[in-house]
Design an enzyme around this catalytic site. Structure first.
Site, PDB file in Angstrom:
ATOM      1  N   TYR A 163      38.877  46.757  45.454  1.00 39.43           N
ATOM      2  CA  TYR A 163      39.755  45.598  45.374  1.00 39.43           C
ATOM      3  C   TYR A 163      40.332  45.181  46.722  1.00 39.43           C
ATOM      4  CZ  TYR A 163      39.603  47.947  40.850  1.00 39.43           C
ATOM      5  OH  TYR A 163      39.178  48.629  39.731  1.00 39.43           O
ATOM      6  N   HIS A 164      39.441  45.001  47.704  1.00 41.77           N
ATOM      7  CA  HIS A 164      39.840  44.521  49.019  1.00 41.77           C
ATOM      8  C   HIS A 164      39.113  43.223  49.392  1.00 41.77           C
ATOM      9  CE1 HIS A 164      40.798  48.984  50.257  1.00 41.77           C
ATOM     10  NE2 HIS A 164      41.685  48.480  49.415  1.00 41.77           N
ATOM     11  N   PRO A 165      39.041  42.230  48.501  1.00 37.87           N
ATOM     12  CA  PRO A 165      38.324  41.006  48.863  1.00 37.87           C
ATOM     13  C   PRO A 165      39.031  40.262  49.987  1.00 37.87           C
ATOM     14  CG  PRO A 165      39.563  40.665  46.838  1.00 37.87           C
ATOM     15  CD  PRO A 165      39.658  42.139  47.166  1.00 37.87           C
TER      16      PRO A 165
END
Length: 540
Positions: free
Chosen positions: A471-473
């Protein structure tokens, strides 16, 4: 429709960066600020209990809970993407691991044309955002909105993991946010006295009492309003679903994140013209790169069963241990409920030829069958490993012109041979550490991927079938000095006026570590850039 609200600034999104931007812009009382957040207030108690990440990571009441489009190189799987939909944004549901990245990350931004974003330029903003346990030092700050601490009661696995890493050839590193990132040690966490710390709690909670700051939750922004090519406000739906409009006499600042910010730009007519026209959206400003350059950290787990009942799995399996765990949290703010997602970790090179570390690993004192699920019914821990700088690039697009429709997310994970071979090397390195004393004495067996998975192709098949994003877009509204970039180094959207972006979407290249710390820095620097612009205009 009610009369338009009028403010100096409108900030869209009360996440890690947006909470700081709204707080700083309203700080001296000179400007009126409207902060619009699609989610609600952070009243869910599991947001504030660190171990509660497992309860919020799939909870649609506080989470956009996006699904990607099928990913070709992951066997056509759709990947789940958590994204905070609540005051605090993803900083309210993340794992609380605080990593800035390497100084070379930001010097690389500068070399790529992002003037003013080198390490020496951004360090003061990292320092200003934090209240660090080391106090006021050349590398760390005191008194900032976000508390940065070490765990009060780390898992017993940590010391063994660190010792094994050292015996396997890694250096001990007591500060991954210090002079160097490489090595093995204990992570910094955004925790204050056993509770989650983020910019909404540390900055916005006090700022919302100011008469010149209005915070509206349940406000879903549908499009940016333009007068010609100048952003003059936003159209949104309030918490009751009623249409509203708000006007900004100075600027609109988008802080909606790497998935929702490009979506909002495109809905408003800023983006690739052919894509907009395909959805019957009038083009305000052409920019082919809006929604492109999507990057993320894909991760793969190694799960090991332990010989002794020393994991969080064991705490949650026993009713009396759960009772004790609750009592320790309530009366002492200690114990497993205060655990961030990962305690110890390592930054390492997957091969000697790498000029700097290219991998990050997380030791988590628990194991779960899947995202947001209850831990396994046996004693086990997890080591998750991710690639610092994936070379694959994806994109975010519109599905249709309806603002309520989620974006079409094409992450394109493992699209390059470089990325695929990285994970083969990384899993072998993790296995090497886990097979080294004293860690080998704690491991009963490798549960995943399992001892039968040995060849390069078998490892790669495991990665294709079982990997997930952490979850590091970022990167979908790339900053740069070239005309093709979406924002310039002052974060102004090219081709229009009165519009800036301050969130993870502006990152030209992903940083080597968890990106929340960088989002906090972006918020701090963006506020200074905006205030400097309007101070100059006032003086003129």
């Amino acid at each position: 429709m009610q009369a338009d609200l009028l403010h100096d600034f409108i900030v869209v999104g009360a996440g890690s960066a947006g909470s700081i931007v709204a707080s700083r812009l309203s700080e001296d009382g000179k400007y009126s600020v409207l902060l619009l957040e699609a989610g609600g207030w952070d009243r869910n108690p599991w947001i504030h209990i660190p171990l509660g990440v497992g309860k919020t990571i799939t909870n649609k009441k506080v989470n956009w809970a996006f699904q990607t489009e099928p990913v070709p190189h992951l066997g056509g799987r759709s990947v789940y993407l958590a994204c905070g939909k609540v005051v605090g944004g993803s900083g309210a549901i993340n794992g609380m691991v605080h990593v800035r990245g390497q100084r070379e990350d930001f010097d690389g931004w500068q070399e790529a044309g992002c003037t003013g974003w080198g390490w020496g330029d951004v360090l003061p903003y990292f320092r200003r955002s934090e209240d660090h346990y080391l106090g006021d030092t050349p590398l760390h700050g005191k008194g900032g909105p976000v508390s940065v601490t070490k765990s009060r009661t780390p898992s017993v696995l940590c010391d063994h993991f660190i010792a094994a890493g050292i015996n396997a050839g890694l250096e001990r590193n007591d500060d991954f946010n210090g002079e160097n990132q490489d090595g093995i040690g204990v992570y910094d966490h955004t925790v204050r006295r056993g509770l989650r710390s983020n910019s909404a709690i540390g900055a916005l909670r006090a700022a919302r009492r100011r008469p010149n700051l209005r915070v509206e939750t349940g406000a879903h922004v549908e499009r940016i309003l333009f007068d010609g090519s100048t952003a003059v406000g936003v159209a949104y739906r309030d918490a009751g679903g009623n249409p509203r409009r708000a006007r900004a006499s100075r600027e609109v600042v988008l802080c909606s994140g790497a998935l929702n910010t490009p979506k909002l730009l495109m809905l408003s007519g800023v983006g690739p013209p052919a894509h907009l026209q395909a959805h019957d959206i009038r083009v305000v400003s052409q920019n082919e790169e809006v929604g492109r350059n999507l990057q993320d950290h894909l991760a793969i787990r190694v799960v090991c069963k332990t010989r002794d009942p020393i994991t969080v799995n064991d705490e949650l399996r026993s009713w009396w241990r759960r009772l004790l765990m609750g009592a320790r949290f309530v009366f002492q703010r200690q114990g497993p409920l205060t655990f961030a997602s990962a305690h110890a970790g390592m930054f390492f090179r997957t091969r000697e030829s790498e000029p700097r570390v290219d991998a990050q690993a997380f030791l988590m004192p628990f194991s779960v069958p899947g995202i947001g699920q209850y831990p396994h019914p046996f004693s086990a821990f997890t080591v998750s490993v991710t690639q610092s700088w994936p070379s694959s690039r994806g994109r975010v697009e519109l599905r249709d012109a309806n603002p309520l429709t989620p974006p079409a997310i094409h992450p394109n994970h493992l699209a390059t041979e470089e990325d695929r071979q990285f994970f083969v090397r990384a899993i072998r390195k993790v296995r090497e550490v886990l097979a080294t004393s004293p860690m080998d004495g704690m491991v009963a067996e490798e549960y995943l991927p399992g001892k039968a998975v040995t060849t390069d192709e078998q490892i790669l098949d495991y990665v294709r079938n079982r990997s997930n994003t952490i979850y590091h877009p970022c990167g979908t509204c790339r900053m740069g000095s070239d005309p093709g970039s979406v924002v310039d180094p002052a974060l102004r959207v090219r081709g229009v006026k009165g519009l800036r972006i301050a969130d993870a979407s502006i990152m030209p290249r992903i940083t080597s570590g968890n990106i929340n710390a960088t989002c906090l820095m972006i918020g701090e620097k963006a506020a200074d850039l905006i205030l400097a612009t309007h101070a100059d205009h006032s003086a003129a």
